[in-house]
Motif scaffolding. Structure first.
Motif, PDB file in Angstrom:
ATOM      1  N   PRO A  69      10.939 -10.995  -5.807  1.00 20.31           N
ATOM      2  CA  PRO A  69       9.738 -10.982  -6.652  1.00 20.31           C
ATOM      3  C   PRO A  69       8.453 -11.067  -5.824  1.00 20.31           C
ATOM      4  CG  PRO A  69      10.859 -13.106  -6.815  1.00 20.31           C
ATOM      5  CD  PRO A  69      11.731 -12.222  -5.981  1.00 20.31           C
ATOM      6  N   LYS A  70       8.578 -11.385  -4.528  1.00 22.24           N
ATOM      7  CA  LYS A  70       7.386 -11.485  -3.689  1.00 22.24           C
ATOM      8  C   LYS A  70       7.220 -10.250  -2.804  1.00 22.24           C
ATOM      9  CE  LYS A  70       6.673 -16.424  -3.539  1.00 22.24           C
ATOM     10  NZ  LYS A  70       7.949 -17.119  -3.802  1.00 22.24           N
ATOM     11  N   ALA A  71       8.049  -9.236  -3.049  1.00 20.81           N
ATOM     12  CA  ALA A  71       8.012  -8.044  -2.191  1.00 20.81           C
ATOM     13  C   ALA A  71       6.592  -7.493  -2.108  1.00 20.81           C
ATOM     14  CB  ALA A  71       8.955  -6.966  -2.746  1.00 20.81           C
ATOM     15  N   ILE A  72       6.193  -7.091  -0.912  1.00 19.29           N
ATOM     16  CA  ILE A  72       4.854  -6.517  -0.774  1.00 19.29           C
ATOM     17  C   ILE A  72       4.969  -5.006  -0.986  1.00 19.29           C
ATOM     18  CG2 ILE A  72       3.895  -8.278   0.757  1.00 19.29           C
ATOM     19  CD1 ILE A  72       4.369  -6.079   2.999  1.00 19.29           C
ATOM     20  N   TRP A  73       3.844  -4.378  -1.286  1.00 20.35           N
ATOM     21  CA  TRP A  73       3.840  -2.924  -1.448  1.00 20.35           C
ATOM     22  C   TRP A  73       3.286  -2.303  -0.175  1.00 20.35           C
ATOM     23  CZ3 TRP A  73       6.207   0.105  -4.750  1.00 20.35           C
ATOM     24  CH2 TRP A  73       5.915   1.474  -4.700  1.00 20.35           C
ATOM     25  N   ASP A  74       4.109  -1.476   0.465  1.00 22.30           N
ATOM     26  CA  ASP A  74       3.728  -0.828   1.713  1.00 22.30           C
ATOM     27  C   ASP A  74       3.067   0.501   1.376  1.00 22.30           C
ATOM     28  OD1 ASP A  74       5.640   0.327   4.611  1.00 22.30           O
ATOM     29  OD2 ASP A  74       3.537   0.481   4.074  1.00 22.30           O
ATOM     30  N   THR A  75       1.830   0.661   1.724  1.00 22.08           N
ATOM     31  CA  THR A  75       1.062   1.802   1.222  1.00 22.08           C
ATOM     32  C   THR A  75       1.031   3.012   2.154  1.00 22.08           C
ATOM     33  OG1 THR A  75      -0.877   0.729   2.150  1.00 22.08           O
ATOM     34  CG2 THR A  75      -0.510   0.460  -0.219  1.00 22.08           C
ATOM     35  N   GLU A 133      -5.613   1.964  -5.631  1.00 21.79           N
ATOM     36  CA  GLU A 133      -6.346   1.369  -4.507  1.00 21.79           C
ATOM     37  C   GLU A 133      -6.223  -0.146  -4.568  1.00 21.79           C
ATOM     38  OE1 GLU A 133      -7.526   5.165  -3.344  1.00 21.79           O
ATOM     39  OE2 GLU A 133      -7.840   3.309  -2.225  1.00 21.79           O
ATOM     40  N   GLY A 134      -5.957  -0.729  -3.421  1.00 20.80           N
ATOM     41  CA  GLY A 134      -6.006  -2.187  -3.306  1.00 20.80           C
ATOM     42  C   GLY A 134      -4.827  -2.928  -3.916  1.00 20.80           C
ATOM     43  N   VAL A 135      -3.717  -2.234  -4.145  1.00 27.80           N
ATOM     44  CA  VAL A 135      -2.538  -2.919  -4.677  1.00 27.80           C
ATOM     45  C   VAL A 135      -1.633  -3.307  -3.504  1.00 27.80           C
ATOM     46  CG1 VAL A 135      -0.522  -2.706  -6.166  1.00 27.80           C
ATOM     47  CG2 VAL A 135      -2.683  -1.658  -6.847  1.00 27.80           C
ATOM     48  N   ARG A 136      -1.306  -4.579  -3.407  1.00 26.28           N
ATOM     49  CA  ARG A 136      -0.606  -5.064  -2.210  1.00 26.28           C
ATOM     50  C   ARG A 136       0.800  -5.592  -2.477  1.00 26.28           C
ATOM     51  NH1 ARG A 136      -3.454  -2.279  -0.220  1.00 26.28           N
ATOM     52  NH2 ARG A 136      -5.467  -2.665   0.763  1.00 26.28           N
ATOM     53  N   THR A 137       1.079  -5.887  -3.746  1.00 32.53           N
ATOM     54  CA  THR A 137       2.416  -6.440  -4.021  1.00 32.53           C
ATOM     55  C   THR A 137       3.137  -5.570  -5.051  1.00 32.53           C
ATOM     56  OG1 THR A 137       1.674  -7.791  -5.867  1.00 32.53           O
ATOM     57  CG2 THR A 137       1.553  -8.790  -3.667  1.00 32.53           C
ATOM     58  N   LEU A 138       4.453  -5.681  -5.047  1.00 29.85           N
ATOM     59  CA  LEU A 138       5.265  -4.923  -6.005  1.00 29.85           C
ATOM     60  C   LEU A 138       4.918  -5.341  -7.441  1.00 29.85           C
ATOM     61  CD1 LEU A 138       7.546  -2.990  -6.722  1.00 29.85           C
ATOM     62  CD2 LEU A 138       9.183  -4.831  -6.268  1.00 29.85           C
ATOM     63  N   VAL A 139       4.727  -6.646  -7.615  1.00 28.36           N
ATOM     64  CA  VAL A 139       4.373  -7.149  -8.941  1.00 28.36           C
ATOM     65  C   VAL A 139       3.092  -6.493  -9.438  1.00 28.36           C
ATOM     66  CG1 VAL A 139       3.445  -9.194 -10.111  1.00 28.36           C
ATOM     67  CG2 VAL A 139       5.608  -9.347  -8.865  1.00 28.36           C
ATOM     68  N   ILE A 166      11.905  -7.456 -12.050  1.00 25.68           N
ATOM     69  CA  ILE A 166      12.456  -7.484 -10.692  1.00 25.68           C
ATOM     70  C   ILE A 166      13.703  -8.365 -10.665  1.00 25.68           C
ATOM     71  CG2 ILE A 166      12.011  -8.173  -8.305  1.00 25.68           C
ATOM     72  CD1 ILE A 166       9.006  -7.556  -8.879  1.00 25.68           C
ATOM     73  N   ALA A 167      13.597  -9.531 -11.305  1.00 22.08           N
ATOM     74  CA  ALA A 167      14.729 -10.465 -11.320  1.00 22.08           C
ATOM     75  C   ALA A 167      15.947  -9.855 -12.007  1.00 22.08           C
ATOM     76  CB  ALA A 167      14.314 -11.761 -12.010  1.00 22.08           C
ATOM     77  N   GLU A 168      15.669  -8.993 -13.000  1.00 22.17           N
ATOM     78  CA  GLU A 168      16.782  -8.362 -13.727  1.00 22.17           C
ATOM     79  C   GLU A 168      17.425  -7.229 -12.948  1.00 22.17           C
ATOM     80  OE1 GLU A 168      14.788  -8.996 -18.177  1.00 22.17           O
ATOM     81  OE2 GLU A 168      14.868  -7.000 -17.266  1.00 22.17           O
ATOM     82  N   GLY A 169      16.821  -6.861 -11.810  1.00 21.15           N
ATOM     83  CA  GLY A 169      17.366  -5.747 -11.026  1.00 21.15           C
ATOM     84  C   GLY A 169      16.990  -4.399 -11.609  1.00 21.15           C
TER      85      GLY A 169
END
Ligand code: ATP
Ligand code: MG
Length: 404
Positions: free
Chosen positions: A377-383, A337-343, A362-365
């Motif tokens: 690295p700023k990718a958002i998480w689409d829920t 719940e409430g997680v918005r970014t990939l990080v 993420i940077a390492e692929g």
């Protein structure tokens, strides 16, 4: 024991000595077996870490062989000696453990050892039972039975002394305490890994002094860790835990260098020396494929702790995910719940220890969503939809959309 031991006794002794690195001495073992008495056999384990690993299993399997031969086997948990800390192979003093940590580790030890040992036929003892009761006067008498020169015979102590690395007085007590354990248990045989030979041998003069027969000391070879070089040990993190999942055990064996395969065949899978030699020769001659042999050994290792079905499933998982780059058949599902970014998701899923570590992955692929590498690295998480989050080739989770 003036009669030479019978051929049968020598044969029984030979079976027990098989695959050992050192036996002090074989003739004593054969002679003691020839008496027909059940031998008191001891193995000490210090609860220094929460996990037993497949290196410990080498010596546990040897102990089980004594159980199967009908001897009186004691698994000695070194709850007291752990307070000293075994200096074996160390180049510095061990940090002392708290009573709580020792207690917590002890809880898990017997259960884990039960994966290899038939605990119904093994006696569990704790060395605080007698070491905790020794008076200072008694300790002085024990210390008088050995010498500083004898202690400095040990390579690790000698090295530290030569290097000017401090050796605390209490570290000398460890081998003495272990020797006294053998007196307390009237051990006929003590087992250990080959790094333990010095500690084991200490028991002999102490037992003679106490009017007992000197124990027979038997050591098994040390299994190397995943690097194929250094002793498998929890402190180096190069270990395969007895409690690791079948997939993890399989995957970790697949990572060992090819040169370590024959050792793993013998010591991790428990195969015969002849089979290990056959593998070594086949690999050297190029008639055997390292990948195939590794899988065979990995499956055998996983079979020991998870059964044939579990091991076969682990092999299939490996072949599907790692080798063909597909997803595993079963992926754990979780909802956050409430997680918005990939990080944040990588941290929430315990795939990264920190945001910084997540960004690095993420940077390492190393991070994929539904099979596609994501490098932003700023990718958002689409829920809105379930999605498979993957790190490297072995970590997967199917993230379900938030409720409501
Ligand atoms: P530490 O590295 O903290 O000393 P350990 O792994 O040596 O821990 P111990 O409790 O000291 O654990 O060892 C218990 C027994 O298991 C000893 O007899 C030891 O020699 C043996 N053993 C430990 N590691 C291995 C290994 N990699 N291969 C074979 N035997 C091992
Ligand atoms: Mg040790």
């Amino acid at each position: 024991m003036t009669q030479p031991p019978s051929a049968a006794a020598r044969e029984a002794a030979q079976e027990l000595a098989d695959n050992c690195e050192h036996v002090e001495t074989f003739d004593e073992l054969a002679a003691r077996i020839a008496t027909g008495k059940r031998l008191n056999v001891k193995l000490g384990l210090d609860p220094t870490t929460p996990d037993l690993h497949i290196g410990h299993a080498v010596v546990l399997r040897k102990l089980q062989q004594f159980v199967d031969a009908g001897h009186n086997v004691t698994l000695l948990i070194g709850d007291f000696t752990t307070r000293i800390g075994d200096p074996t192979g160390r180049n510095t003093m061990r940090p002392p453990l708290t009573d709580e940590a020792i207690e917590a580790n002890m809880q898990t030890y017997a259960k884990q050892a039960g994966k290899v040992l038939d605990l119904d036929r093994v006696t569990l003892r704790y060395n605080s039972e007698w070491l905790g009761k020794l008076s200072f006067a008694e300790l002085i008498k024990l210390l008088a039975q050995t010498t500083v020169a004898r202690m400095l015979d040990r390579k690790d102590f000698a090295q530290r002394y030569a290097d000017g690395t401090p050796i605390s007085m209490h570290e000398f007590l460890y081998p003495v305490a272990q020797a006294y354990d053998s007196v307390a248990l009237e051990a006929d045989v003590e087992l250990g890994g080959s790094d333990q030979l010095f500690n084991l041998l200490m028991g002999r003069p102490y037992q003679l002094h106490a009017g007992q027969l000197a124990q027979i000391c038997m050591t098994v070879p040390l299994l190397e860790g995943l690097d194929g070089k250094h002793k498998m040990s929890k402190s180096t993190g190069n270990h395969i835990a007895l409690t690791d999942s079948a997939n993890d055990q399989f995957g970790k064996v697949m990572r060992i260098p090819d040169e370590a395969l024959a050792r793993y065949a013998r010591l991790a899978a428990g195969w015969s020396q002849a089979e290990a030699d056959r593998i070594a020769e086949g690999l050297a001659a190029g008639t055997l494929s390292p990948m195939d042999e590794k899988k065979r050994i990995a499956e055998a290792v996983a079979t020991l702790y998870h059964g044939a079905d579990g091991a076969r499933a682990a092999r299939q998982h490996f072949e599907r995910t790692i080798q063909r780059g597909e997803l595993p058949a079963e992926i754990p599902e979780r909802r956050f719940e409430g997680v918005r970014t990939l990080v944040d998701m990588l941290v929430a899923a315990s795939f990264a220890e920190s945001k910084r570590a997540a960004q690095r992955l993420i940077a390492e692929g190393a991070v994929k969503i539904d099979g596609s590498v994501v490098t932003d690295p700023k990718a958002i998480w689409d829920t809105s939809e379930p999605a498979v989050l993957q790190v490297g080739s072995r970590k997967f989770v199917r993230v379900l959309p938030e409720k409501g």
